[in-house]
Design a protein around this motif. Structure first.
Motif, PDB file in Angstrom:
ATOM      1  N   ARG A  29      -4.085 -12.047  -7.687  1.00 46.95           N
ATOM      2  CA  ARG A  29      -4.249 -10.623  -7.394  1.00 46.95           C
ATOM      3  C   ARG A  29      -5.628 -10.185  -7.838  1.00 46.95           C
ATOM      4  NH1 ARG A  29      -1.329  -7.637  -4.526  1.00 46.95           N
ATOM      5  NH2 ARG A  29      -1.511  -5.885  -5.896  1.00 46.95           N
ATOM      6  N   LYS A  30      -6.259  -9.372  -7.024  1.00 45.44           N
ATOM      7  CA  LYS A  30      -7.521  -8.770  -7.426  1.00 45.44           C
ATOM      8  C   LYS A  30      -7.220  -7.607  -8.365  1.00 45.44           C
ATOM      9  CE  LYS A  30      -9.986  -9.726  -3.154  1.00 45.44           C
ATOM     10  NZ  LYS A  30     -10.660  -9.121  -2.009  1.00 45.44           N
ATOM     11  N   LYS A  31      -8.120  -7.362  -9.274  1.00 45.27           N
ATOM     12  CA  LYS A  31      -7.914  -6.279 -10.231  1.00 45.27           C
ATOM     13  C   LYS A  31      -7.806  -4.932  -9.522  1.00 45.27           C
ATOM     14  CE  LYS A  31      -9.799  -4.161 -14.371  1.00 45.27           C
ATOM     15  NZ  LYS A  31     -10.903  -4.100 -15.308  1.00 45.27           N
ATOM     16  N   ASP A  32      -8.628  -4.730  -8.515  1.00 43.05           N
ATOM     17  CA  ASP A  32      -8.591  -3.470  -7.769  1.00 43.05           C
ATOM     18  C   ASP A  32      -7.249  -3.278  -7.072  1.00 43.05           C
ATOM     19  OD1 ASP A  32     -11.196  -3.001  -8.562  1.00 43.05           O
ATOM     20  OD2 ASP A  32     -12.064  -3.773  -6.691  1.00 43.05           O
ATOM     21  N   ASP A  33      -6.726  -4.349  -6.476  1.00 35.63           N
ATOM     22  CA  ASP A  33      -5.427  -4.269  -5.806  1.00 35.63           C
ATOM     23  C   ASP A  33      -4.319  -3.979  -6.805  1.00 35.63           C
ATOM     24  OD1 ASP A  33      -6.590  -4.785  -3.357  1.00 35.63           O
ATOM     25  OD2 ASP A  33      -6.136  -6.939  -3.419  1.00 35.63           O
ATOM     26  N   TYR A  34      -4.393  -4.623  -7.962  1.00 34.15           N
ATOM     27  CA  TYR A  34      -3.391  -4.391  -9.008  1.00 34.15           C
ATOM     28  C   TYR A  34      -3.394  -2.932  -9.447  1.00 34.15           C
ATOM     29  CZ  TYR A  34      -1.258  -4.240 -13.593  1.00 34.15           C
ATOM     30  OH  TYR A  34      -0.499  -3.885 -14.664  1.00 34.15           O
ATOM     31  N   GLU A  35      -4.572  -2.390  -9.692  1.00 33.56           N
ATOM     32  CA  GLU A  35      -4.679  -1.003 -10.139  1.00 33.56           C
ATOM     33  C   GLU A  35      -4.190  -0.038  -9.075  1.00 33.56           C
ATOM     34  OE1 GLU A  35      -8.755  -0.660 -11.304  1.00 33.56           O
ATOM     35  OE2 GLU A  35      -8.421  -1.723 -13.200  1.00 33.56           O
ATOM     36  N   GLU A  36      -4.487  -0.331  -7.804  1.00 33.24           N
ATOM     37  CA  GLU A  36      -4.017   0.520  -6.711  1.00 33.24           C
ATOM     38  C   GLU A  36      -2.492   0.470  -6.614  1.00 33.24           C
ATOM     39  OE1 GLU A  36      -4.200   0.747  -1.853  1.00 33.24           O
ATOM     40  OE2 GLU A  36      -5.781  -0.315  -2.916  1.00 33.24           O
ATOM     41  N   ASP A  37      -1.923  -0.726  -6.724  1.00 33.29           N
ATOM     42  CA  ASP A  37      -0.470  -0.871  -6.684  1.00 33.29           C
ATOM     43  C   ASP A  37       0.196  -0.149  -7.845  1.00 33.29           C
ATOM     44  OD1 ASP A  37      -0.619  -2.371  -4.389  1.00 33.29           O
ATOM     45  OD2 ASP A  37      -0.462  -4.296  -5.434  1.00 33.29           O
ATOM     46  N   ALA A  38      -0.390  -0.265  -9.030  1.00 33.59           N
ATOM     47  CA  ALA A  38       0.178   0.380 -10.212  1.00 33.59           C
ATOM     48  C   ALA A  38       0.201   1.896 -10.052  1.00 33.59           C
ATOM     49  CB  ALA A  38      -0.609  -0.014 -11.447  1.00 33.59           C
ATOM     50  N   ALA A  39      -0.766   2.432  -9.349  1.00 29.41           N
ATOM     51  CA  ALA A  39      -0.849   3.876  -9.168  1.00 29.41           C
ATOM     52  C   ALA A  39       0.057   4.379  -8.050  1.00 29.41           C
ATOM     53  CB  ALA A  39      -2.288   4.280  -8.878  1.00 29.41           C
ATOM     54  N   LYS A  40       0.279   3.570  -7.011  1.00 31.53           N
ATOM     55  CA  LYS A  40       0.955   4.066  -5.819  1.00 31.53           C
ATOM     56  C   LYS A  40       2.400   3.615  -5.648  1.00 31.53           C
ATOM     57  CE  LYS A  40      -3.150   4.749  -3.009  1.00 31.53           C
ATOM     58  NZ  LYS A  40      -3.810   4.455  -1.754  1.00 31.53           N
ATOM     59  N   LEU A  41       2.760   2.439  -6.151  1.00 33.72           N
ATOM     60  CA  LEU A  41       4.089   1.902  -5.881  1.00 33.72           C
ATOM     61  C   LEU A  41       5.150   2.515  -6.782  1.00 33.72           C
ATOM     62  CD1 LEU A  41       3.338  -1.876  -5.347  1.00 33.72           C
ATOM     63  CD2 LEU A  41       3.798  -0.160  -3.619  1.00 33.72           C
ATOM     64  N   ASN A  42       6.352   2.641  -6.219  1.00 34.23           N
ATOM     65  CA  ASN A  42       7.501   3.142  -6.955  1.00 34.23           C
ATOM     66  C   ASN A  42       8.012   2.023  -7.871  1.00 34.23           C
ATOM     67  OD1 ASN A  42       9.961   4.118  -7.798  1.00 34.23           O
ATOM     68  ND2 ASN A  42      10.616   4.768  -5.763  1.00 34.23           N
ATOM     69  N   PRO A  43       8.137   2.294  -9.166  1.00 29.89           N
ATOM     70  CA  PRO A  43       8.577   1.246 -10.097  1.00 29.89           C
ATOM     71  C   PRO A  43       9.950   0.664  -9.750  1.00 29.89           C
ATOM     72  CG  PRO A  43       7.785   3.158 -11.303  1.00 29.89           C
ATOM     73  CD  PRO A  43       7.807   3.524  -9.870  1.00 29.89           C
ATOM     74  N   VAL A  44      10.836   1.472  -9.218  1.00 30.13           N
ATOM     75  CA  VAL A  44      12.164   0.981  -8.831  1.00 30.13           C
ATOM     76  C   VAL A  44      12.033  -0.049  -7.716  1.00 30.13           C
ATOM     77  CG1 VAL A  44      14.410   1.636  -7.893  1.00 30.13           C
ATOM     78  CG2 VAL A  44      13.291   3.108  -9.570  1.00 30.13           C
ATOM     79  N   HIS A  45      11.155   0.205  -6.756  1.00 30.92           N
ATOM     80  CA  HIS A  45      10.929  -0.743  -5.668  1.00 30.92           C
ATOM     81  C   HIS A  45      10.359  -2.052  -6.200  1.00 30.92           C
ATOM     82  CE1 HIS A  45      10.588   2.644  -2.421  1.00 30.92           C
ATOM     83  NE2 HIS A  45      11.833   2.440  -2.838  1.00 30.92           N
ATOM     84  N   VAL A  46       9.465  -1.954  -7.161  1.00 34.74           N
ATOM     85  CA  VAL A  46       8.859  -3.159  -7.730  1.00 34.74           C
ATOM     86  C   VAL A  46       9.909  -3.983  -8.471  1.00 34.74           C
ATOM     87  CG1 VAL A  46       7.128  -4.025  -9.357  1.00 34.74           C
ATOM     88  CG2 VAL A  46       6.580  -2.092  -7.877  1.00 34.74           C
ATOM     89  N   ILE A  47      10.796  -3.320  -9.217  1.00 37.92           N
ATOM     90  CA  ILE A  47      11.848  -4.030  -9.938  1.00 37.92           C
ATOM     91  C   ILE A  47      12.791  -4.726  -8.970  1.00 37.92           C
ATOM     92  CG2 ILE A  47      13.881  -3.707 -11.412  1.00 37.92           C
ATOM     93  CD1 ILE A  47      12.235  -1.474 -12.832  1.00 37.92           C
TER      94      ILE A  47
END
Length: 71
Positions: A29-47
């Protein structure tokens, strides 16, 4: 009434969560992609995506072991 756009948006965000979890499982994962995902994705969806990914990974390993042991 619910708007069709809301449904598509939630489906798209779950698919984005699945994609993020898949790339995270691979560890590329690129750091930029990780930071974007952390800001935009729903934590429930990630779990949920993580649990599905883990189950698929375990099922794949079990199938491989069964194939190897059967020979």
């Amino acid at each position: 009434m619910t708007d069709g756009k809301e449904t598509k948006k939630s489906e798209a965000s779950f698919l984005k969560a699945m994609k993020a979890v898949f790339w995270s499982f691979l560890g590329i994962r690129k750091k930029d992609d990780y930071e974007e995902d952390a800001a935009k994705l729903n934590p429930v969806h990630v779990i949920i995506a993580g649990l599905i990914g883990a189950l698929l990974f375990i099922a794949t390993l079990v199938m491989i072991v069964k194939q190897v042991v059967a020979k």
